[in-house]
Design a protein around this motif. Structure first.
Motif, PDB file in Angstrom:
ATOM      1  N   THR A 250      23.592  31.452  67.662  1.00  0.00           N
ATOM      2  CA  THR A 250      24.861  31.427  68.405  1.00  0.00           C
ATOM      3  C   THR A 250      25.607  30.113  68.172  1.00  0.00           C
ATOM      4  OG1 THR A 250      23.622  30.725  70.352  1.00  0.00           O
ATOM      5  CG2 THR A 250      24.170  33.040  70.203  1.00  0.00           C
ATOM      6  N   ASP A 251      24.866  29.005  68.041  1.00  0.00           N
ATOM      7  CA  ASP A 251      25.518  27.733  67.691  1.00  0.00           C
ATOM      8  C   ASP A 251      26.178  27.831  66.321  1.00  0.00           C
ATOM      9  OD1 ASP A 251      24.739  26.655  70.032  1.00  0.00           O
ATOM     10  OD2 ASP A 251      23.086  25.457  69.220  1.00  0.00           O
ATOM     11  N   PHE A 252      25.474  28.493  65.402  1.00  0.00           N
ATOM     12  CA  PHE A 252      26.035  28.700  64.066  1.00  0.00           C
ATOM     13  C   PHE A 252      27.363  29.460  64.169  1.00  0.00           C
ATOM     14  CE2 PHE A 252      26.534  31.788  60.613  1.00  0.00           C
ATOM     15  CZ  PHE A 252      26.613  30.954  59.511  1.00  0.00           C
ATOM     16  N   GLY A 253      27.378  30.486  65.013  1.00  0.00           N
ATOM     17  CA  GLY A 253      28.615  31.247  65.199  1.00  0.00           C
ATOM     18  C   GLY A 253      29.716  30.403  65.807  1.00  0.00           C
ATOM     19  N   ASP A 254      29.359  29.591  66.814  1.00  0.00           N
ATOM     20  CA  ASP A 254      30.375  28.750  67.464  1.00  0.00           C
ATOM     21  C   ASP A 254      30.958  27.733  66.492  1.00  0.00           C
ATOM     22  OD1 ASP A 254      29.904  30.082  69.780  1.00  0.00           O
ATOM     23  OD2 ASP A 254      28.631  28.542  70.676  1.00  0.00           O
ATOM     24  N   THR A 255      30.126  27.227  65.608  1.00  0.00           N
ATOM     25  CA  THR A 255      30.563  26.162  64.705  1.00  0.00           C
ATOM     26  C   THR A 255      31.298  26.699  63.486  1.00  0.00           C
ATOM     27  OG1 THR A 255      28.606  24.930  65.382  1.00  0.00           O
ATOM     28  CG2 THR A 255      29.781  24.127  63.437  1.00  0.00           C
ATOM     29  N   ASN A 256      30.762  27.785  62.922  1.00  0.00           N
ATOM     30  CA  ASN A 256      31.278  28.232  61.627  1.00  0.00           C
ATOM     31  C   ASN A 256      32.215  29.432  61.705  1.00  0.00           C
ATOM     32  OD1 ASN A 256      29.614  26.551  59.586  1.00  0.00           O
ATOM     33  ND2 ASN A 256      28.124  27.290  61.076  1.00  0.00           N
ATOM     34  N   LEU A 257      32.255  30.090  62.846  1.00  0.00           N
ATOM     35  CA  LEU A 257      33.116  31.274  62.968  1.00  0.00           C
ATOM     36  C   LEU A 257      34.094  31.009  64.108  1.00  0.00           C
ATOM     37  CD1 LEU A 257      30.220  33.872  62.641  1.00  0.00           C
ATOM     38  CD2 LEU A 257      31.778  33.148  60.839  1.00  0.00           C
TER      39      LEU A 257
ATOM     40  N   ASP B  43      40.397  33.102  59.786  1.00  0.00           N
ATOM     41  CA  ASP B  43      40.102  32.748  58.392  1.00  0.00           C
ATOM     42  C   ASP B  43      38.731  32.122  58.200  1.00  0.00           C
ATOM     43  OD1 ASP B  43      42.567  33.669  57.542  1.00  0.00           O
ATOM     44  OD2 ASP B  43      43.536  31.757  58.009  1.00  0.00           O
ATOM     45  N   LYS B  44      37.801  32.393  59.084  1.00  0.00           N
ATOM     46  CA  LYS B  44      36.450  31.860  58.921  1.00  0.00           C
ATOM     47  C   LYS B  44      35.524  33.002  58.519  1.00  0.00           C
ATOM     48  CE  LYS B  44      36.812  27.488  60.208  1.00  0.00           C
ATOM     49  NZ  LYS B  44      36.434  26.359  59.349  1.00  0.00           N
TER      50      LYS B  44
ATOM     51  N   LEU C 235      40.201  39.540  58.427  1.00  0.00           N
ATOM     52  CA  LEU C 235      41.532  39.750  57.873  1.00  0.00           C
ATOM     53  C   LEU C 235      42.575  39.349  58.911  1.00  0.00           C
ATOM     54  CD1 LEU C 235      43.134  41.033  55.454  1.00  0.00           C
ATOM     55  CD2 LEU C 235      43.095  43.162  56.767  1.00  0.00           C
ATOM     56  N   ARG C 236      43.578  38.587  58.491  1.00  0.00           N
ATOM     57  CA  ARG C 236      44.683  38.191  59.355  1.00  0.00           C
ATOM     58  C   ARG C 236      44.237  37.718  60.733  1.00  0.00           C
ATOM     59  NH1 ARG C 236      46.928  42.889  57.045  1.00  0.00           N
ATOM     60  NH2 ARG C 236      46.339  44.020  58.914  1.00  0.00           N
ATOM     61  N   GLU C 237      44.498  38.532  61.766  1.00  0.00           N
ATOM     62  CA  GLU C 237      44.233  38.087  63.137  1.00  0.00           C
ATOM     63  C   GLU C 237      42.793  38.309  63.561  1.00  0.00           C
ATOM     64  OE1 GLU C 237      45.489  40.887  62.276  1.00  0.00           O
ATOM     65  OE2 GLU C 237      45.680  42.388  63.885  1.00  0.00           O
ATOM     66  N   GLN C 238      41.955  38.726  62.630  1.00  0.00           N
ATOM     67  CA  GLN C 238      40.570  39.004  63.007  1.00  0.00           C
ATOM     68  C   GLN C 238      39.757  37.715  63.150  1.00  0.00           C
ATOM     69  OE1 GLN C 238      39.253  41.790  60.022  1.00  0.00           O
ATOM     70  NE2 GLN C 238      39.639  43.531  61.397  1.00  0.00           N
ATOM     71  N   ILE C 239      38.858  37.739  64.103  1.00  0.00           N
ATOM     72  CA  ILE C 239      37.933  36.619  64.323  1.00  0.00           C
ATOM     73  C   ILE C 239      36.532  37.204  64.442  1.00  0.00           C
ATOM     74  CG2 ILE C 239      37.191  34.847  65.964  1.00  0.00           C
ATOM     75  CD1 ILE C 239      40.095  34.416  66.698  1.00  0.00           C
ATOM     76  N   ILE C 240      35.611  36.626  63.721  1.00  0.00           N
ATOM     77  CA  ILE C 240      34.225  37.097  63.780  1.00  0.00           C
ATOM     78  C   ILE C 240      33.479  36.288  64.836  1.00  0.00           C
ATOM     79  CG2 ILE C 240      32.089  37.374  62.475  1.00  0.00           C
ATOM     80  CD1 ILE C 240      33.805  37.500  59.938  1.00  0.00           C
ATOM     81  N   LEU C 241      32.752  36.985  65.674  1.00  0.00           N
ATOM     82  CA  LEU C 241      31.992  36.319  66.737  1.00  0.00           C
ATOM     83  C   LEU C 241      30.526  36.729  66.672  1.00  0.00           C
ATOM     84  CD1 LEU C 241      34.322  36.821  69.843  1.00  0.00           C
ATOM     85  CD2 LEU C 241      34.102  34.782  68.440  1.00  0.00           C
ATOM     86  N   ILE C 242      29.670  35.844  67.126  1.00  0.00           N
ATOM     87  CA  ILE C 242      28.264  36.204  67.325  1.00  0.00           C
ATOM     88  C   ILE C 242      27.967  36.054  68.809  1.00  0.00           C
ATOM     89  CG2 ILE C 242      25.869  35.633  66.819  1.00  0.00           C
ATOM     90  CD1 ILE C 242      26.754  34.578  64.126  1.00  0.00           C
TER      91      ILE C 242
ATOM     92  N   SER D 238      25.238  36.382  71.837  1.00  0.00           N
ATOM     93  CA  SER D 238      23.773  36.310  71.941  1.00  0.00           C
ATOM     94  C   SER D 238      23.164  37.667  72.288  1.00  0.00           C
ATOM     95  CB  SER D 238      23.372  35.260  72.975  1.00  0.00           C
ATOM     96  OG  SER D 238      23.927  35.587  74.221  1.00  0.00           O
ATOM     97  N   ASN D 239      23.937  38.532  72.959  1.00  0.00           N
ATOM     98  CA  ASN D 239      23.418  39.862  73.294  1.00  0.00           C
ATOM     99  C   ASN D 239      23.277  40.750  72.062  1.00  0.00           C
ATOM    100  OD1 ASN D 239      23.291  39.319  76.055  1.00  0.00           O
ATOM    101  ND2 ASN D 239      25.484  39.729  76.274  1.00  0.00           N
ATOM    102  N   ASP D 240      23.945  40.378  70.990  1.00  0.00           N
ATOM    103  CA  ASP D 240      23.880  41.166  69.758  1.00  0.00           C
ATOM    104  C   ASP D 240      22.837  40.634  68.790  1.00  0.00           C
ATOM    105  OD1 ASP D 240      25.901  42.880  70.545  1.00  0.00           O
ATOM    106  OD2 ASP D 240      27.483  41.565  69.777  1.00  0.00           O
TER     107      ASP D 240
END
Lengths: 130, 625
Positions: free
Chosen positions: B422-429, B433-434, B583-590, B592-594
């Motif tokens: 989850t830290d990886f997701g917070d930092t890198n996503l 555009d990430k 793509l465009r307005e999309q943001i990837i999240l991680i 912890s429940n997933d």
């Protein structure tokens, strides 16, 4: 090999007095310059010199020790170390530390041989707690 | 390097080098000889000279640094350099909220007037803050006999007013708002002709000097030292000039910046329009509060703002202006309608990820659209502020560790791995555009703890759909990445959460799911190990683009919910590539429940886990491990 015998050390007087005849800044020469240098060194404490915090005679803290033979001995060693480290022009012949307990002071007699002379010079320094 | 032959080297800046140069210079003269001994008087003088030279060179160096935007380190200098680029850093901003007021008066007035800056209080983390109405309102009694006004805008901050009397004989007179955290969006400037003439004229901020003439009642405002603001008036050519004795009235809100974001409940401070029996419903909770732009932000934004020239022409201009003027924007992305799917010409879309929360409130969107963008964009182009489109990664990882190398239990290790992911997701996503890089993730897992030896990790993309229950609808879920579908006979590319659905015999089946059948989306239910089709065509799945389209999709219930569109169904796909691009307005999240982690102790002889194959719902292809 280069020799320093007869070399005329010239420094200016820290009192910044005028020369009586030409009115220019007074200078001190030869062993007087060396003696003044030794006195300056002995009155320097750590962190007093700009960007050179390590220059320290080590005397300041000893003056507040109890009067004893041990303190006198440490003073002698400290003075010898300081002169040997920072004043290469003076070769120490003898250092005498006289405790003046009634005056809360020490009388220091330093006998040294300047490197530009064959005559030993005696310097008396009076150290008092302030 | 010391001087030679009596020449004094002046290129050094360091104390020791400067002193060395001076000493070297003195070797060439004979007036003083004892200069290079530590105890000599001259050495003390050299110390002072070297210190003075060092001090001045340092001072000159710092002055030179402060003269340029890139190297300045004092905020005052950075602000002054930014001013040369026509950039005024964002001030502190009070959060905005909207409330609906229902007033029950003790009498029966024809209408109730609510003055501007009527105060309300709201609480955040146990501390009360003041909000003020941004405009005045007049409330009439409605058909039901109550006095109600909808969506009154509230701006956080304590109102303050400063008065100055113009003295044209004083060339140094300044009109300063002395409070820190002044929200300059709330400033009102008015001029009273003199102490004997009470009528006031409201001045507006000059935003376009090409429209300003000698009689324009405009003011100019700039940040000065220590974050304060100075209001300036025209010189009689560019804006109306002040007359001697004019009284300048500066009103503003002093706000508490971002700490007031999130306030949901408000109460009156004393009364509203003279009445204290007021029911307050929060239409939009507080958001948009922001601290003043910091040094790094100013350095980053000022040149870009200069490029934008305070106009929205390119998409970069939209991004620069939103970042400059809207403090709660953590990330901004913009694109032309021609790039939308499907293309919509004549519009520019701006997606903003707020610092707090995941989406902007409607009032904040309207503020960005109308106050920041619409005033500066090209005629004929309509700006639209949209929410970020969040796409989730579902991560399933089997992690081998050596219990002989750690004192931590498997459950502690599992928590450590989940936190690392989850830290990886917070930092890198978590922003536009990430892209997600698979190799970085498995490296993070391997390095989460010393005893971890390896991991086998699979991932899926998850999206949430909020269908209107009980109504047939069309929906699009763009996964925007190619979906794993190696052959026409392969199935299991799409899976979903459960929902209730009617079959053709009008029987309602709970716990239905969606599956794909070579590009077609089907609703099915299970009976033992068998899948029974409930509806054989509710949409299409385009594997190449990852676009999932529903048509006539009519779920009846999700869990215990059977009305509205506030409950979501989860949809999963397995991407063809392990790397995932938004793509465009999309943001990837991680979330912890997933994240599902299975810890295997690999000490001694090791552990082997059989691989799985894609024969049942939701499983992915995996080799033995």
């Amino acid at each position: 090999m280069a020799t320093t015998y007869g070399k005329d050390y010239v420094d200016f007087d820290m009192d910044f007095t005028k020369h009586p005849s030409h009115g220019d800044l007074s200078t001190i020469k030869k062993s007087t310059a060396i003696s003044r240098s030794i006195k300056n060194l002995l009155s320097t404490n750590a962190n007093e010199r700009l960007f050179q915090p390590s220059i320290d005679s080590g005397i300041g803290i000893l003056l507040f020790e109890n009067f004893s033979k041990l303190t006198s001995s440490r003073l002698e060693k400290t003075i010898k170390y300081t002169i040997e480290k920072y004043e290469p022009r003076a070769k120490i012949a003898n250092i005498t530390v006289k405790a003046k307990e009634d005056e809360n002071a020490y009388e220091i007699i330093i006998v040294y041989l300047p490197d530009n002379d064959i005559q030993e010079t005696t310097l008396e320094v009076y150290l008092q707690r302030t | 390097m010391a001087s030679s032959e009596g020449k004094l080297n002046i290129s050094e800046l360091d104390f020791a080098k400067i002193k060395e140069n001076l000493t070297g210079f003195l070797t060439s003269q004979s007036e003083f000889v004892g200069y290079n001994f530590k105890g000599s008087s001259f050495d003390v003088l050299l110390d002072i000279m070297a210190y003075n030279t060092h001090y001045n060179s340092y001072y000159a160096n710092m002055i030179a640094n402060e003269m340029f935007l890139d190297s300045a380190s004092l905020r005052n200098s950075v602000v002054a350099r930014a001013k040369h680029l026509g950039y005024r850093p964002r001030s502190a901003q009070g959060s905005l909220a909207a409330v609906t007021l229902t007033i029950t008066p003790t009498d029966n007035p024809a209408s109730i007037s609510i003055p501007k800056q009527t105060q309300f209080q709201g609480e955040v983390a146990g501390i009360s803050y003041i909000w003020c109405t941004t405009n005045s309102h007049s409330v009439n009694i409605n058909a039901n006999g109550v006095y109600t006004v909808d969506s009154i805008g509230l701006s956080q901050g304590i109102p303050s007013t400063f008065r100055y009397t113009a003295n044209t004989g004083d060339p140094d007179q300044k009109f300063i708002l002395p409070n820190a955290n002044t929200d300059i969006g709330s400033i009102e400037v008015s001029i009273q002709q003199s102490s004997s003439e009470t009528e006031t004229v409201v001045y507006t901020e000059a935003s376009d000097i090409t429209t300003v003439n000698s009689s324009s009642t405009v003011y100019f405002i700039d940040e000065i030292q220590d974050g304060k603001y100075e209001v300036q008036f025209g010189d009689g050519v560019l804006g109306k000039k002040l007359a001697n004795g004019n009284i300048i009235i500066l009103s503003s809100l002093t706000c508490d910046a971002d700490v007031t974001n999130g306030a949901r409940a408000f109460s009156i401070v004393s009364d509203v329009g003279g009445y204290s029996n007021v029911k307050i419903e929060t239409t939009s909770s507080a958001s948009g509060g922001a601290v003043p732009a910091d040094i790094d932000e100013i350095k980053f934004n000022a040149p870009k703002n200069f490029d934008a020239q305070n106009r929205c022409v390119t998409i970069h201009d939209y991004v620069a202006l939103v970042k400059r003027d809207y403090g709660d924007a953590q990330a901004v992305v913009a694109w032309g309608g021609e790039d939308a799917d499907p293309p919509i010409y004549g519009k520019v879309y701006v997606a903003i990820k707020p610092t707090s929360g995941t989406v902007l409130s409607e009032s904040s969107k309207n503020y960005v659209k109308n106050e920041i963008l619409a005033k500066r964009n090209i005629v004929g182009i309509t700006p639209e502020v949209v929410d970020p489109d969040y796409m989730y990664l579902k991560i399933n990882s089997t992690v081998k560790y050596d219990s002989g190398k750690t004192t931590n239990s498997a459950s502690v290790l599992k928590s450590t791995v989940i936190n690392s992911i989850t830290d990886f997701g917070d930092t890198n996503l978590k922003t536009f555009d990430k892209s997600f890089r698979y190799s970085k993730l498995i490296q993070i897992i391997d390095e989460a703890e010393l005893s971890i030896k390896s991991n086998q990790t699979s991932l899926q993309l998850k999206r949430l759909l909020y269908p209107l229950l009980g109504a047939s609808g069309s929906y699009v879920l763009p996964f925007s990445n190619q979906v794993y579908h190696p052959s026409n006979t392969f199935w299991g590319a799409v899976t979903s959460g459960k929902f209730g659905y009617y079959d053709s015999a009008n029987t309602l089946w709970d716990e239905c799911r969606v599956q794909d059948n070579n590009g077609k989306l089907e609703v099915y239910r299970t009976s033992g190990e068998d899948r029974i089709i409930v509806n054989n065509n509710v949409g299409t799945m385009t594997y190449l683009t990852g676009k999932m389209e529903f048509k006539d999709y009519k779920p009846i219930s999700i869990g215990s919910t059977s009305t509205g569109n506030t409950t979501s169904v989860e949809f999963f796909v397995t991407p063809s590539s392990s790397d995932v691009n938004p793509l465009r307005e999309q943001i990837i999240l991680i979330d912890s429940n997933d994240v599902t982690i299975t810890m295997l102790d690999d000490a001694g002889t090791g552990t082997y886990v059989e691989g799985t194959i894609a024969t049942t719902d939701g499983t992915t292809l995996a080799t033995g491990y």
